[in-house]
Design an enzyme around this catalytic site. Structure first.
Site, PDB file in Angstrom:
ATOM      1  CE1 TYR A 241       3.664 -13.290   2.135  1.00 45.80           C
ATOM      2  CE2 TYR A 241       2.187 -11.792   3.278  1.00 45.80           C
ATOM      3  CZ  TYR A 241       3.292 -12.008   2.482  1.00 45.80           C
ATOM      4  OH  TYR A 241       4.021 -10.948   2.038  1.00 45.80           O
TER       5      TYR A 241
ATOM      6  CG  HIS B 288       5.423 -13.230  -5.608  1.00 45.32           C
ATOM      7  ND1 HIS B 288       4.070 -13.036  -5.443  1.00 45.32           N
ATOM      8  CD2 HIS B 288       5.975 -13.113  -4.374  1.00 45.32           C
ATOM      9  CE1 HIS B 288       3.813 -12.805  -4.154  1.00 45.32           C
ATOM     10  NE2 HIS B 288       4.952 -12.853  -3.478  1.00 45.32           N
TER      11      HIS B 288
ATOM     12  CD  GLU C 124       2.657 -11.740  -1.030  1.00 48.60           C
ATOM     13  OE1 GLU C 124       3.263 -12.826  -0.934  1.00 48.60           O
ATOM     14  OE2 GLU C 124       3.158 -10.736  -1.567  1.00 48.60           O
TER      15      GLU C 124
ATOM     16  CG  HIS D 266       7.232 -16.282  -1.004  1.00 46.08           C
ATOM     17  ND1 HIS D 266       6.022 -16.650  -0.442  1.00 46.08           N
ATOM     18  CD2 HIS D 266       7.124 -14.959  -1.290  1.00 46.08           C
ATOM     19  CE1 HIS D 266       5.231 -15.587  -0.380  1.00 46.08           C
ATOM     20  NE2 HIS D 266       5.873 -14.549  -0.889  1.00 46.08           N
ATOM     21  CD  GLU D 267      10.008 -12.950  -2.398  1.00 42.61           C
ATOM     22  OE1 GLU D 267       9.198 -12.401  -3.165  1.00 42.61           O
ATOM     23  OE2 GLU D 267       9.832 -12.972  -1.158  1.00 42.61           O
TER      24      GLU D 267
ATOM     25  CE  LYS E 219       9.304 -14.371   9.290  1.00 46.23           C
ATOM     26  NZ  LYS E 219       9.694 -15.451   8.400  1.00 46.23           N
TER      27      LYS E 219
ATOM     28  CG  ASP F  38       3.514  -0.440   3.856  1.00 44.45           C
ATOM     29  OD1 ASP F  38       3.409  -1.360   3.030  1.00 44.45           O
ATOM     30  OD2 ASP F  38       4.200   0.586   3.673  1.00 44.45           O
TER      31      ASP F  38
ATOM     32  CD  GLN G  22       9.679  -3.538  -0.960  1.00 45.74           C
ATOM     33  OE1 GLN G  22      10.566  -4.294  -1.351  1.00 45.74           O
ATOM     34  NE2 GLN G  22       8.389  -3.786  -1.186  1.00 45.74           N
TER      35      GLN G  22
ATOM     36  CD  GLN H 153       3.849  -6.120  -2.727  1.00 45.55           C
ATOM     37  OE1 GLN H 153       4.891  -6.738  -2.619  1.00 45.55           O
ATOM     38  NE2 GLN H 153       2.681  -6.719  -2.817  1.00 45.55           N
TER      39      GLN H 153
ATOM     40  N   GLY I 264      11.839 -10.032   3.771  1.00 49.39           N
ATOM     41  CA  GLY I 264      12.606 -11.228   3.471  1.00 49.39           C
ATOM     42  C   GLY I 264      13.002 -11.201   2.009  1.00 49.39           C
ATOM     43  N   GLY I 265      12.003 -10.945   1.188  1.00 56.19           N
ATOM     44  CA  GLY I 265      12.257 -10.868  -0.236  1.00 56.19           C
ATOM     45  C   GLY I 265      11.197 -10.030  -0.908  1.00 56.19           C
ATOM     46  CG  MET I 266       9.905  -6.478  -3.669  1.00 57.36           C
ATOM     47  SD  MET I 266       8.166  -6.629  -3.179  1.00 57.36           S
ATOM     48  CE  MET I 266       7.363  -6.415  -4.766  1.00 57.36           C
ATOM     49  CD  GLU I 267       6.321  -9.853  -5.078  1.00 58.43           C
ATOM     50  OE1 GLU I 267       7.045  -9.872  -4.056  1.00 58.43           O
ATOM     51  OE2 GLU I 267       5.112  -9.546  -5.044  1.00 58.43           O
ATOM     52  CG  ASN I 268      11.459  -5.719  -7.068  1.00 54.99           C
ATOM     53  OD1 ASN I 268      10.320  -5.245  -7.035  1.00 54.99           O
ATOM     54  ND2 ASN I 268      12.340  -5.524  -6.104  1.00 54.99           N
TER      55      ASN I 268
HETATM   56  N1  BES Z   1       5.643  -9.233  -1.952  1.00 58.46           N
HETATM   57  C1  BES Z   1       6.061  -9.603  -0.656  1.00 58.46           C
HETATM   58  C2  BES Z   1       6.523  -8.454   0.181  1.00 58.46           C
HETATM   59  C3  BES Z   1       5.462  -7.390   0.402  1.00 58.46           C
HETATM   60  C4  BES Z   1       4.120  -7.718   0.546  1.00 58.46           C
HETATM   61  C5  BES Z   1       5.838  -6.075   0.474  1.00 58.46           C
HETATM   62  C6  BES Z   1       3.178  -6.722   0.736  1.00 58.46           C
HETATM   63  C7  BES Z   1       4.909  -5.081   0.667  1.00 58.46           C
HETATM   64  C8  BES Z   1       3.567  -5.403   0.797  1.00 58.46           C
HETATM   65  C9  BES Z   1       7.142 -10.678  -0.700  1.00 58.46           C
HETATM   66  O1  BES Z   1       6.972 -11.594  -1.737  1.00 58.46           O
HETATM   67  C10 BES Z   1       7.012 -11.480   0.551  1.00 58.46           C
HETATM   68  O2  BES Z   1       5.974 -12.031   0.745  1.00 58.46           O
HETATM   69  N2  BES Z   1       8.017 -11.512   1.385  1.00 58.46           N
HETATM   70  C11 BES Z   1       8.009 -12.308   2.579  1.00 58.46           C
HETATM   71  C12 BES Z   1       8.587 -13.637   2.252  1.00 58.46           C
HETATM   72  C13 BES Z   1       8.074 -14.809   2.938  1.00 58.46           C
HETATM   73  C14 BES Z   1       6.656 -14.923   3.226  1.00 58.46           C
HETATM   74  C15 BES Z   1       8.639 -16.088   2.355  1.00 58.46           C
HETATM   75  C16 BES Z   1       8.826 -11.591   3.613  1.00 58.46           C
HETATM   76  O3  BES Z   1       9.415 -10.556   3.282  1.00 58.46           O
HETATM   77  O4  BES Z   1       8.881 -12.007   4.745  1.00 58.46           O
HETATM   78 ZN    ZN Z   2       5.156 -12.714  -1.378  1.00 55.82          ZN
END
Ligand code: BES
Ligand code: ZN
Length: 619
Positions: free
Chosen positions: A397, A315, A334, A311-312, A573, A389, A155, A157, A284-288
């Site tokens: 967002y 991205h 975001e 969402h992902e 989260k 972080d 991970q 980011q 929740g997710g990561m947009e790799n």
């Molecule tokens: N890119 C983010 C996760 C992230 C942001 C990691 C900043 C590190 C630093 C990912 O796309 C994201 O926003 N995930 C959210 C999803 C949600 C808002 C739908 C999550 O993990 O909750």
């Molecule tokens: Zn995101």
């Protein structure tokens, strides 16, 4: 006279500093001298060692020199062991290159300085990562569903790429990459690069990502992964236990891609696959790119939480195609993504659901804003030296999304949609900062259709704290009805079975639970629980909302289930708000510490860091 000169000097200094564009737009979270030299291409040759929890091998960095007098390359590393560095000269020969690793900074890691004495075409760095890598999680076989094969995933980011790759770890620099990864035979390795679902499982894997991406989008995962296609273009990688369920849950992925292409232009990355991670995945997710990393906690059985996929996927335009140049500009990633996500949801699942999701997000932001400093409620945030972080919130967002919804309302979709589409096209494969966006917005929207939104108004959204008075307030009829039914029940006017819950979606349940008053009685909570088994809810979001309410109102019956929840799930989260709430009372804190002792070994380093901060480093 003297006084006048001092004033003039002051004015001069002020102008100098306020015009210090470099100071304002530079990425403070990298050691890289990327104004002088950039990495064009990265080639990784690494072996995965599950026993040692290391990646071992070398990285080749192809360099592009921008400054003809410079021969030094500054790189980011954190907890890497550097073995040897070679530099390739113009004649193709490899020469040992002098290097030094600076002392470790807690946020930035250790600066690696390499100076070959000439402008090397390529650097080859032999190194290995360590078990402490903040960007990797290593799971023993026992920590996986089938308990037979280990699992690891990255991970990166925001600034964790440097914990397993010596690299220019800034989103301002984009590079292509290739990789050869060796692993135990029974393990499949996937990366954020085109993956071949039919590849032989021989422990030797090759990858090529031909599109230039920032280092935070380089990703790897390895484990007992299976593949299932969802459409020609989309599929799921997952451990066997959840493969079919995930493919079914996310069957709308292709429709989402089609909808986004219609709205915002071509999907530029080829395939789009999902990787379902173990429940300890901290996000929740990561947009790799090409392969979004997804928490299993959204496999709910009824596709109720698929906005995460929207969402992902979004991205792939906002973030991966047009990238924030620094972490101060995260809202460009975001905020746009949250907005696009909701447009996709509207297109694929209808406007009622999209508005419900807007309303839930907006309400969550309102609640969160009461806990944030004014500084942290600014879109173009001042990170104040913190680890990105640690400055993370719903502001980039949802405030970002609300700003774009505001523009959409002011200009109308007939003007706003083409603007956004052109914005993606004009900045494709570029990293841009907030000032660049403001200028683009001003030229291509505000001035093009004058007198609808002033530059001043736009800047208020971006550079001022809080929410402007003109903030859109999403109105959901469905939620208004839920509220009325809830009010009647709470006031004793109607019985519990008068709540039309048979027709409620997960969103209506979430709204209902989130809006119950703190004055709700223990008896009312118990009767809700008896009627709807909320404590046992298999929906991770409903359970989260219910547990939070229960903790706030002292409803103790949840505790055994809460314990299991906190042990099984490592998504930040979902768990951080619960630990926070527990830590408020002495009994809660004791319970939290006891549970955390059990849960901690299964958590990702990022989640461990956050919960350590909450529970262990308090006094
Ligand atoms: N890119 C983010 C996760 C992230 C942001 C990691 C900043 C590190 C630093 C990912 O796309 C994201 O926003 N995930 C959210 C999803 C949600 C808002 C739908 C999550 O993990 O909750
Ligand atoms: Zn995101």
């Amino acid at each position: 006279m003297l006084r006048r000169m001092t004033v003039m000097l002051g004015v001069l200094l002020l102008t100098l500093f306020s015009k210090g564009a470099a100071a304002d737009t530079a990425d403070n979270y990298t050691y890289a001298n990327y104004q002088q030299v950039t990495i064009k291409h990265l080639n990784l040759d690494l072996a995965i060692d599950f026993q040692q929890k290391t990646l071992t091998g070398f990285a080749d960095l192809n360099l592009n020199w921008l400054d003809s007098t410079e021969t030094t390359v500054l790189l980011d590393t954190r907890d890497l062991v550097i073995k040897q560095v070679y530099a390739k000269a113009a004649d193709g020969s490899w020469q040992p290159a002098p290097y030094s690793l600076a002392e470790r900074d807690p946020v930035l890691g250790s600066k690696l300085t390499v100076n070959a004495g000439f402008q090397a075409k390529t650097l080859r760095i032999y190194y290995h990562s360590t078990a402490e890598a903040s960007g990797l999680q290593w799971l023993s076989p026992e920590q996986t569903a089938a308990k037979t094969t280990p699992f690891m995933f990255s991970q990166n980011q925001a600034i964790h790429a440097r914990s397993w790759i010596p690299v220019q770890d800034t989103p301002a620099v984009r590079l292509t990459y290739s990789a050869r990864i060796q692993s135990p035979d029974d393990v499949l390795v996937v990366m954020s690069a085109p993956n071949d679902p039919t590849t032989a499982r021989d422990g030797d894997y090759q990858f090529t990502m031909p599109r230039a991406i920032p280092a935070y989008l380089i990703a790897i995962a390895a484990g007992d992964l299976q593949f299932k296609a969802m459409s020609e273009q989309t599929g799921v990688y997952a451990e066997a236990y959840i493969l079919d369920a995930a493919a079914k849950e996310f069957a709308s992925t292709q429709a989402m891609i089609d909808a986004t292409e219609q709205l915002y232009g071509e999907y530029r990355w080829g395939r789009y696959d999902l990787l379902i991670l173990p429940p300890s995945f901290p996000f929740g997710g990561m947009e790799n790119p090409v392969l979004s990393f997804i928490t299993p906690t959204v496999v709910a059985g009824d596709a109720s939480l698929v906005s995460l996929i929207a969402h992902e996927l979004a991205h792939s335009w906002s973030g991966n195609l047009v990238t924030n140049a620094t972490w101060r500009d995260l809202w460009l990633n975001e905020g746009f993504t949250s907005y696009v996500e909701n447009r996709i949801m509207e297109q694929v699942f209808g406007v009622d659901r999209a508005v419900m999701e807007q309303a839930l997000s907006a309400q969550a932001l309102q609640d969160e804003l009461t806990t944030l400093s004014a500084n942290d409620s600014i879109l173009h945030i001042d990170l104040q030296g913190r680890d990105p972080d640690d400055a993370f919130s719903g502001v980039p967002y949802t405030k970002g999304q609300l700003f774009l919804m505001y523009l959409e309302q002011q200009f109308g979709r007939d003007k706003f949609d083409p603007f956004v589409r052109q914005y993606f096209a004009d900045h494709a494969f570029q990293s841009i900062d907030t000032a660049t966006f403001v200028q683009y917005l001003n030229t291509n929207l505000l001035q093009k259709y004058p007198d609808l939104v002033s530059l001043e108004q736009a800047k208020t959204w971006i550079y001022q704290p809080g929410l402007p008075a003109t903030t859109p307030a999403p109105q959901s009829d469905a939620f208004n009805q839920v509220q009325q039914h809830a009010n009647n029940w709470l006031a004793g006017k109607t019985a519990l079975n008068a709540l039309p819950t048979q027709n409620w979606t997960v969103h209506e349940w979430l709204y209902f639970i989130n809006n119950l008053p703190m004055t709700i009685s223990q008896q009312q909570l118990a009767s809700l629980d008896a009627a709807f088994a909320l404590t046992q809810s298999a929906n991770s979001e409903i359970a989260h909302a219910w547990y939070l309410l229960a903790l706030k109102t002292g409803y103790q019956q949840i505790m055994p289930q809460l314990e299991q929840y906190l042990i099984n799930i490592g998504r930040r989260k979902l768990i951080i708000p619960l630990y926070k709430q527990l830590a408020i009372t002495p009994e809660g804190l004791a319970f939290a510490k006891k549970v955390y002792q059990q849960a901690r070994p299964g958590y990702h380093p990022l989640a461990q860091g956050s919960v350590d901060e909450l529970l262990l480093k308090r006094d």
